[in-house]
Design an enzyme around this catalytic site. Structure first.
Site, PDB file in Angstrom:
ATOM      1  N   ARG A  13       0.814  -1.188   0.028  1.00 37.54           N
ATOM      2  CA  ARG A  13       0.054  -0.024   0.042  1.00 37.54           C
ATOM      3  C   ARG A  13       0.851   1.433   0.202  1.00 37.54           C
ATOM      4  O   ARG A  13       0.782   2.102  -0.976  1.00 37.54           O
ATOM      5  CB  ARG A  13      -0.987  -0.163   0.957  1.00 37.54           C
ATOM      6  CG  ARG A  13      -2.118   1.011   1.194  1.00 37.54           C
ATOM      7  CD  ARG A  13      -1.650   2.522   1.540  1.00 37.54           C
ATOM      8  NE  ARG A  13      -0.902   2.407   2.867  1.00 37.54           N
ATOM      9  CZ  ARG A  13      -0.493   3.570   3.257  1.00 37.54           C
ATOM     10  NH1 ARG A  13      -0.493   4.676   2.752  1.00 37.54           N
ATOM     11  NH2 ARG A  13       0.005   3.488   4.651  1.00 37.54           N
ATOM     12  N   HIS A 207       9.436   7.279   7.921  1.00 34.29           N
ATOM     13  CA  HIS A 207       9.795   7.015   6.518  1.00 34.29           C
ATOM     14  C   HIS A 207      11.350   7.716   6.768  1.00 34.29           C
ATOM     15  O   HIS A 207      11.636   8.138   7.842  1.00 34.29           O
ATOM     16  CB  HIS A 207       9.173   8.175   5.782  1.00 34.29           C
ATOM     17  CG  HIS A 207       7.499   7.815   5.292  1.00 34.29           C
ATOM     18  ND1 HIS A 207       7.645   7.147   3.870  1.00 34.29           N
ATOM     19  CD2 HIS A 207       6.377   7.391   6.008  1.00 34.29           C
ATOM     20  CE1 HIS A 207       6.005   7.101   3.812  1.00 34.29           C
ATOM     21  NE2 HIS A 207       5.521   7.151   5.060  1.00 34.29           N
ATOM     22  N   CYS A 238       4.096   9.421  -0.014  1.00 31.32           N
ATOM     23  CA  CYS A 238       2.614   9.770  -0.332  1.00 31.32           C
ATOM     24  C   CYS A 238       2.406  10.734  -1.519  1.00 31.32           C
ATOM     25  O   CYS A 238       3.287  11.793  -1.439  1.00 31.32           O
ATOM     26  CB  CYS A 238       2.235  10.107   1.067  1.00 31.32           C
ATOM     27  SG  CYS A 238       0.496  11.004   0.900  1.00 31.32           S
TER      28      CYS A 238
HETATM   29  P1  HMG Z   1     -13.503  13.913  -2.177  1.00 28.29           P
HETATM   30  O1  HMG Z   1     -13.267  14.395  -3.612  1.00 28.29           O
HETATM   31  O2  HMG Z   1     -13.289  15.259  -1.308  1.00 28.29           O
HETATM   32  O3  HMG Z   1     -14.720  12.980  -2.156  1.00 28.29           O
HETATM   33  O4  HMG Z   1     -12.058  13.248  -1.653  1.00 28.29           O
HETATM   34  P2  HMG Z   1     -16.139  13.140  -2.221  1.00 28.29           P
HETATM   35  O5  HMG Z   1     -16.803  12.320  -1.134  1.00 28.29           O
HETATM   36  O6  HMG Z   1     -16.538  14.402  -2.391  1.00 28.29           O
HETATM   37  O7  HMG Z   1     -16.196  12.232  -3.552  1.00 28.29           O
HETATM   38  C1  HMG Z   1     -15.867  12.334  -4.782  1.00 28.29           C
HETATM   39  C2  HMG Z   1     -15.840  11.239  -5.720  1.00 28.29           C
HETATM   40  O8  HMG Z   1     -14.933  10.165  -5.432  1.00 28.29           O
HETATM   41  C3  HMG Z   1     -17.191  10.433  -5.739  1.00 28.29           C
HETATM   42  O9  HMG Z   1     -17.450  10.113  -7.132  1.00 28.29           O
HETATM   43  C4  HMG Z   1     -17.204   9.696  -4.751  1.00 28.29           C
HETATM   44  O10 HMG Z   1     -18.233   8.547  -5.004  1.00 28.29           O
HETATM   45  C5  HMG Z   1     -15.700   9.128  -4.974  1.00 28.29           C
HETATM   46  P3  HMG Z   1     -18.137  10.661  -8.057  1.00 28.29           P
HETATM   47  O11 HMG Z   1     -19.701  10.958  -7.528  1.00 28.29           O
HETATM   48  O12 HMG Z   1     -17.508  11.997  -8.515  1.00 28.29           O
HETATM   49  O13 HMG Z   1     -18.143   9.909  -9.281  1.00 28.29           O
HETATM   50  N1  HMG Z   1     -15.256   8.265  -3.706  1.00 28.29           N
HETATM   51  C6  HMG Z   1     -14.880   7.183  -3.738  1.00 28.29           C
HETATM   52  N2  HMG Z   1     -14.604   6.290  -4.460  1.00 28.29           N
HETATM   53  C7  HMG Z   1     -14.094   5.142  -4.155  1.00 28.29           C
HETATM   54  N3  HMG Z   1     -13.819   4.862  -2.867  1.00 28.29           N
HETATM   55  C8  HMG Z   1     -13.784   5.764  -1.782  1.00 28.29           C
HETATM   56  C9  HMG Z   1     -14.385   7.007  -2.421  1.00 28.29           C
HETATM   57  N4  HMG Z   1     -14.451   8.016  -1.620  1.00 28.29           N
HETATM   58  C10 HMG Z   1     -15.276   9.132  -2.485  1.00 28.29           C
HETATM   59  N5  HMG Z   1     -13.519   5.377  -0.816  1.00 28.29           N
HETATM   60  C11 HMG Z   1     -11.320  11.218  -0.413  1.00 28.29           C
HETATM   61  C12 HMG Z   1     -12.070  12.483  -0.383  1.00 28.29           C
HETATM   62  C13 HMG Z   1     -11.061  11.044   0.977  1.00 28.29           C
HETATM   63  C14 HMG Z   1     -12.068  10.146  -0.923  1.00 28.29           C
HETATM   64  C15 HMG Z   1     -10.073  11.594  -1.396  1.00 28.29           C
HETATM   65  O14 HMG Z   1      -9.538  12.834  -0.788  1.00 28.29           O
HETATM   66  C16 HMG Z   1      -8.986  10.355  -1.010  1.00 28.29           C
HETATM   67  O15 HMG Z   1      -9.402   9.327  -1.729  1.00 28.29           O
HETATM   68  N6  HMG Z   1      -7.704  10.431  -0.670  1.00 28.29           N
HETATM   69  C17 HMG Z   1      -6.867   9.447  -0.202  1.00 28.29           C
HETATM   70  C18 HMG Z   1      -5.613  10.028  -0.538  1.00 28.29           C
HETATM   71  C19 HMG Z   1      -4.424   8.771  -0.314  1.00 28.29           C
HETATM   72  O16 HMG Z   1      -4.968   7.674  -0.471  1.00 28.29           O
HETATM   73  N7  HMG Z   1      -3.311   9.155   0.410  1.00 28.29           N
HETATM   74  C20 HMG Z   1      -2.323   8.282   0.653  1.00 28.29           C
HETATM   75  C21 HMG Z   1      -2.639   7.602   1.954  1.00 28.29           C
HETATM   76  S1  HMG Z   1      -2.405   8.256   3.367  1.00 28.29           S
HETATM   77  C22 HMG Z   1      -0.511   8.107   3.672  1.00 28.29           C
HETATM   78  O17 HMG Z   1       0.010   7.659   2.710  1.00 28.29           O
HETATM   79  C23 HMG Z   1      -0.178   8.370   5.040  1.00 28.29           C
HETATM   80  C24 HMG Z   1       0.062   7.085   5.658  1.00 28.29           C
HETATM   81  O18 HMG Z   1       1.152   6.195   5.159  1.00 28.29           O
HETATM   82  C25 HMG Z   1       0.657   7.366   7.236  1.00 28.29           C
HETATM   83  C26 HMG Z   1       2.087   8.358   7.216  1.00 28.29           C
HETATM   84  O19 HMG Z   1       2.862   8.210   6.139  1.00 28.29           O
HETATM   85  O20 HMG Z   1       1.901   9.464   7.730  1.00 28.29           O
HETATM   86  C27 HMG Z   1      -1.118   6.231   6.110  1.00 28.29           C
HETATM   87 MG    MG Z   2       3.415   6.618   5.112  1.00 28.39          MG
END
Ligand code: HMG
Ligand code: MG
Length: 288
Positions: A13, A207, A238
């Site tokens: 992931r 990291h 990320c």
């Molecule tokens: P948004 O655009 O504000 O969401 O994104 P929304 O609720 O307005 O929805 C927009 C569209 O996305 C809609 O579709 C939803 O259905 C769809 P449309 O009507 O336009 O066709 N949607 C989804 N589709 C599939 N699965 C879902 C989903 N949710 C909404 N779950 C949202 C908000 C949170 C969804 C977006 O910002 C997002 O997906 N962010 C993820 C970013 C990410 O993955 N970052 C990396 C992971 S975090 C990380 O790496 C840190 C970590 O490792 C720890 C560290 O290192 O610190 C964990």
């Molecule tokens: Mg991370």
């Protein structure tokens, strides 16, 4: 008796979410299976996030469907909201994780909402997971530094940790998302968080941008933490955290833990094979 420390493998992931080229679903499945063969018991397989935001994780359900599930291994996934949880549950994830931040700016860049809004959004995930009997981990990003705000106050981390615990997260993973934490500031952050969260409910997620991840893990060990996130081959980053280099490499963490006398249950030879495979995936993504 040898003391136990546990690796929480995030390579499939956190390691692959940031890759520039699309990695074949079959290769992701093979990586997860190799990690299970190496003795890792907690593997974060994928993310059920918006595919528009992170195209690399669009095949989340296919990856979970394709792995050879080993008994005793927990296969988990990130779920930012109820939609993500429902997708993860349908795909058979054993555990899920919500992911928040201690920095307002990073929260907005990464999940498009404030910290307070994110916690509201996590509520229905925790409720649905509780009803389904699925354990939920809570990540906090930017626990020492933020790419947009610089140093983060330990009190800000402690507050989010307290709220995630109160909501029902069984474990809080503390993320040095951009690898800028120093042992002194990691220690100060842990000191604040430990006022709010029992040590057995904490994990360290480092990291290795500045080569200090192993030192920071030793600081966390001294504070009593025994769960560490890491990615085979040191892949990672990320997409919403400019400057975030790889996660600390699982093989380096296992080697250090073994050298310090901890038992991890991980076979270093098999993990090396998985790490080579993971690094090869990165290379093929870069040349494609
Ligand atoms: P948004 O655009 O504000 O969401 O994104 P929304 O609720 O307005 O929805 C927009 C569209 O996305 C809609 O579709 C939803 O259905 C769809 P449309 O009507 O336009 O066709 N949607 C989804 N589709 C599939 N699965 C879902 C989903 N949710 C909404 N779950 C949202 C908000 C949170 C969804 C977006 O910002 C997002 O997906 N962010 C993820 C970013 C990410 O993955 N970052 C990396 C992971 S975090 C990380 O790496 C840190 C970590 O490792 C720890 C560290 O290192 O610190 C964990
Ligand atoms: Mg991370």
């Amino acid at each position: 008796m040898t003391e136990r420390a546990t690796l929480f493998e995030v390579g499939p992931r956190d390691g692959l979410q940031n890759e520039p080229g699309l990695i074949a679903t079959a290769d992701k499945i093979r990586l997860v299976d190799m990690l299970g063969d190496a003795g890792l018991t907690r593997i974060e397989v994928t993310s059920f996030v918006s595919p528009a935001w992170v195209p690399q994780m669009a095949d989340a359900a296919e990856v979970l469907a394709g792995i050879a599930r080993r008994p005793g291994v927990s296969y988990s996934a990130l779920t930012p909201n109820l939609k993500g949880f429902q997708r993860a549950e349908a795909a058979g994830a054993d555990a899920v994780a919500v992911f928040g931040a201690a920095s307002e700016s990073f929260s907005r860049k990464n999940i498009n909402c404030s910290i307070a809004e994110s916690l509201e959004r996590f509520g229905p995930v925790l409720d649905a997971a509780r009803a389904a009997g699925v354990p939920v981990r809570g990540y906090i990003s930017c626990v020492t530094d933020c790419p947009f705000e610089g140093h983060i106050a330990p009190a800000a981390v402690a507050q989010v940790a307290r709220e995630l615990l109160a909501m029902g997260c069984h474990e809080i993973s503390l993320g040095d998302t951009i690898g800028q934490g120093t042992p002194g500031r990691v220690d100060a952050m842990l000191s604040a968080v430990l006022e709010e969260v029992p040590v057995e409910r904490l994990a360290g997620h480092f990291h290795d941008t500045n080569g200090r991840a192993l030192d920071n893990i030793e600081v966390a060990l001294a504070r009593g933490l025994r769960v560490f996130d890491a990615a085979a081959g040191g892949l990672g980053g990320c997409p919403y955290a400019p400057g975030a280099a790889g996660n600390v490499a699982s093989e380096a963490v296992v080697a250090r833990l073994h050298a310090l006398g901890y038992d991890t249950g991980v076979d270093e030879g098999r993990l090396a094979l998985a790490a080579d495979f993971a690094r090869g995936l990165k290379t093929s993504a870069e040349v494609s």
